[in-house]
Scaffold this motif. Structure first.
Motif, PDB file in Angstrom:
ATOM      1  N   ASP A  30     -18.436  -7.165  -4.844  1.00  0.00           N
ATOM      2  CA  ASP A  30     -17.108  -7.742  -4.684  1.00  0.00           C
ATOM      3  C   ASP A  30     -16.796  -8.802  -5.747  1.00  0.00           C
ATOM      4  OD1 ASP A  30     -18.890  -9.650  -3.829  1.00  0.00           O
ATOM      5  OD2 ASP A  30     -17.846 -10.117  -1.951  1.00  0.00           O
ATOM      6  N   ALA A  31     -17.610  -8.879  -6.800  1.00  0.00           N
ATOM      7  CA  ALA A  31     -17.357  -9.842  -7.879  1.00  0.00           C
ATOM      8  C   ALA A  31     -16.041  -9.510  -8.572  1.00  0.00           C
ATOM      9  CB  ALA A  31     -18.509  -9.830  -8.879  1.00  0.00           C
ATOM     10  N   PRO A  32     -15.337 -10.522  -9.066  1.00  0.00           N
ATOM     11  CA  PRO A  32     -14.017 -10.272  -9.664  1.00  0.00           C
ATOM     12  C   PRO A  32     -14.051  -9.515 -10.992  1.00  0.00           C
ATOM     13  CG  PRO A  32     -14.620 -12.584  -9.867  1.00  0.00           C
ATOM     14  CD  PRO A  32     -15.626 -11.968  -8.966  1.00  0.00           C
ATOM     15  N   ILE A  33     -15.160  -9.633 -11.725  1.00  0.00           N
ATOM     16  CA  ILE A  33     -15.279  -8.914 -12.992  1.00  0.00           C
ATOM     17  C   ILE A  33     -16.096  -7.645 -12.753  1.00  0.00           C
ATOM     18  CG2 ILE A  33     -15.989  -9.031 -15.414  1.00  0.00           C
ATOM     19  CD1 ILE A  33     -13.774 -10.996 -14.622  1.00  0.00           C
ATOM     20  N   PRO A  34     -15.645  -6.497 -13.214  1.00  0.00           N
ATOM     21  CA  PRO A  34     -16.337  -5.240 -12.926  1.00  0.00           C
ATOM     22  C   PRO A  34     -17.779  -5.235 -13.400  1.00  0.00           C
ATOM     23  CG  PRO A  34     -14.723  -4.957 -14.683  1.00  0.00           C
ATOM     24  CD  PRO A  34     -14.468  -6.302 -14.079  1.00  0.00           C
ATOM     25  N   ASN A  35     -18.645  -4.649 -12.577  1.00  0.00           N
ATOM     26  CA  ASN A  35     -20.064  -4.575 -12.888  1.00  0.00           C
ATOM     27  C   ASN A  35     -20.628  -3.263 -12.358  1.00  0.00           C
ATOM     28  OD1 ASN A  35     -21.221  -5.059 -10.057  1.00  0.00           O
ATOM     29  ND2 ASN A  35     -19.884  -6.838 -10.311  1.00  0.00           N
ATOM     30  N   ILE A  36     -21.937  -3.087 -12.445  1.00  0.00           N
ATOM     31  CA  ILE A  36     -22.539  -1.804 -12.093  1.00  0.00           C
ATOM     32  C   ILE A  36     -22.467  -1.485 -10.608  1.00  0.00           C
ATOM     33  CG2 ILE A  36     -24.079  -1.633 -14.071  1.00  0.00           C
ATOM     34  CD1 ILE A  36     -26.297  -2.896 -12.374  1.00  0.00           C
ATOM     35  N   ASN A  37     -22.129  -2.467  -9.767  1.00  0.00           N
ATOM     36  CA  ASN A  37     -22.006  -2.217  -8.324  1.00  0.00           C
ATOM     37  C   ASN A  37     -20.558  -2.233  -7.834  1.00  0.00           C
ATOM     38  OD1 ASN A  37     -24.835  -1.958  -7.686  1.00  0.00           O
ATOM     39  ND2 ASN A  37     -25.024  -4.142  -8.125  1.00  0.00           N
ATOM     40  N   THR A  38     -19.620  -2.373  -8.752  1.00  0.00           N
ATOM     41  CA  THR A  38     -18.209  -2.296  -8.390  1.00  0.00           C
ATOM     42  C   THR A  38     -17.890  -0.877  -7.912  1.00  0.00           C
ATOM     43  OG1 THR A  38     -17.626  -3.975 -10.034  1.00  0.00           O
ATOM     44  CG2 THR A  38     -15.843  -2.555  -9.240  1.00  0.00           C
TER      45      THR A  38
END
Length: 293
Positions: A46-54
């Motif tokens: 749920d982090a605001p910047i896209p990552n590998i778990n988005t």
């Protein structure tokens, strides 16, 4: 050269929830910026910047918004740590960064910057620790670069985090990795954190630049009060709007022109002013300084 922005420049508003990454894309589309870099600060889904778990559907939404708005996605910057005595942790970290290579490729990005150690610096002379970390760093970066080459992605390390911030340490790792698609995300301001003169350190590392970060700092020798941090040698630093601080950016622009570098340049604003002011003025100032250098 293409002047753009790092998502990190919007951190003031992203961390409070005032802006989402889609809002950032919209803002960049309406600005003078020519591209956008994503600086993933967390692997949380749920982090605001896209990552590998988005979630995949959110990634698709971001890709579509950037395409609709005509915003080029240039570089993906992620943390990593290869300085560990645990072989399992080292292997897991390499595979994690490879997953970020896949994500960069999915975004259509041709650049990925990964760290090689955690950010906190070590007290005193960290040369023995650097020598210990050197082998694992090189092995990991080489494997990742080789994998990234199959995806059309160029990888890099950045001069930041104190431990691998000095220009000679960055070059030493690049030469040891010895892959054509591995270089440095060259931050023109970060050398001040280890008390190097950017007008000397930047030209030394320009031949290896894959992305250039434009940043500015105010520099003082006496404590100015709250809001400043200290360099390795004890100077006081505070982020500034690009062109407003104490770095001789015009001289650095002349060096960039002389080097022939003509790739992505991303403004990374870390000042105390409102980030939207810092971003808008930073892009405008960087373009003007470069044009008139």
């Amino acid at each position: 050269m293409k002047f753009g922005l790092s998502s990190y420049s919007f951190n003031q508003r992203i961390r409070t929830g005032e802006m989402s990454i889609l809002d950032v894309i919209d803002w960049v589309a309406d600005s003078e910026a020519e591209h956008l870099e994503f600086a993933a600060l967390s692997d949380e889904a749920d982090a605001p910047i896209p990552n590998i778990n988005t979630p995949s559907e959110q990634i698709d939404q971001i890709i579509q918004r950037a395409a609709d708005k005509g915003v080029e996605l240039s570089n993906l910057a992620v943390g990593a740590n290869f300085f560990t005595s645990d072989a399992g942790e080292h292997r897991a970290e390499v595979e994690r960064v490879k997953a970020y290579v896949d994500l960069a490729a999915r975004f259509g990005m041709t650049r990925l910057r990964h760290d090689v150690v955690r950010h906190p610096g070590l007290e005193g002379d960290d040369t023995p620790a650097f020598e210990e970390a050197f082998g694992p760093i090189v092995a990991a970066a080489k494997e990742i670069a080789q994998y990234a080459a199959t995806k059309g992605v160029t990888t890099s390390l950045e001069n930041h985090g104190f431990f691998v911030q000095a220009s000679d340490r960055v070059r030493r790792i690049i030469h040891a990795v010895d892959e054509p698609n591995f270089g440095t995300t060259l931050d023109i301001g970060n050398f001040l954190c280890v008390d190097e003169d950017p007008t000397v350190a930047v030209p030394a590392n320009l031949p290896y630049a894959t992305v250039v970060h434009f940043k500015d700092f105010y520099v003082r020798t006496e404590d100015p009060g709250e809001g400043w941090f200290r360099s390795r040698g004890g100077k006081y630093l505070r982020g500034a709007i690009v062109g407003n601080g104490d770095i001789d950016i015009r001289a650095i622009c002349r060096a960039i022109k002389a080097s022939g570098y003509d790739g992505f340049a991303a403004i990374e604003f870390e000042g105390q002013e409102d980030c939207l002011i810092g971003c808008a003025r930073g892009v405008a100032n960087a373009k003007s300084l470069f044009a008139n250098a």
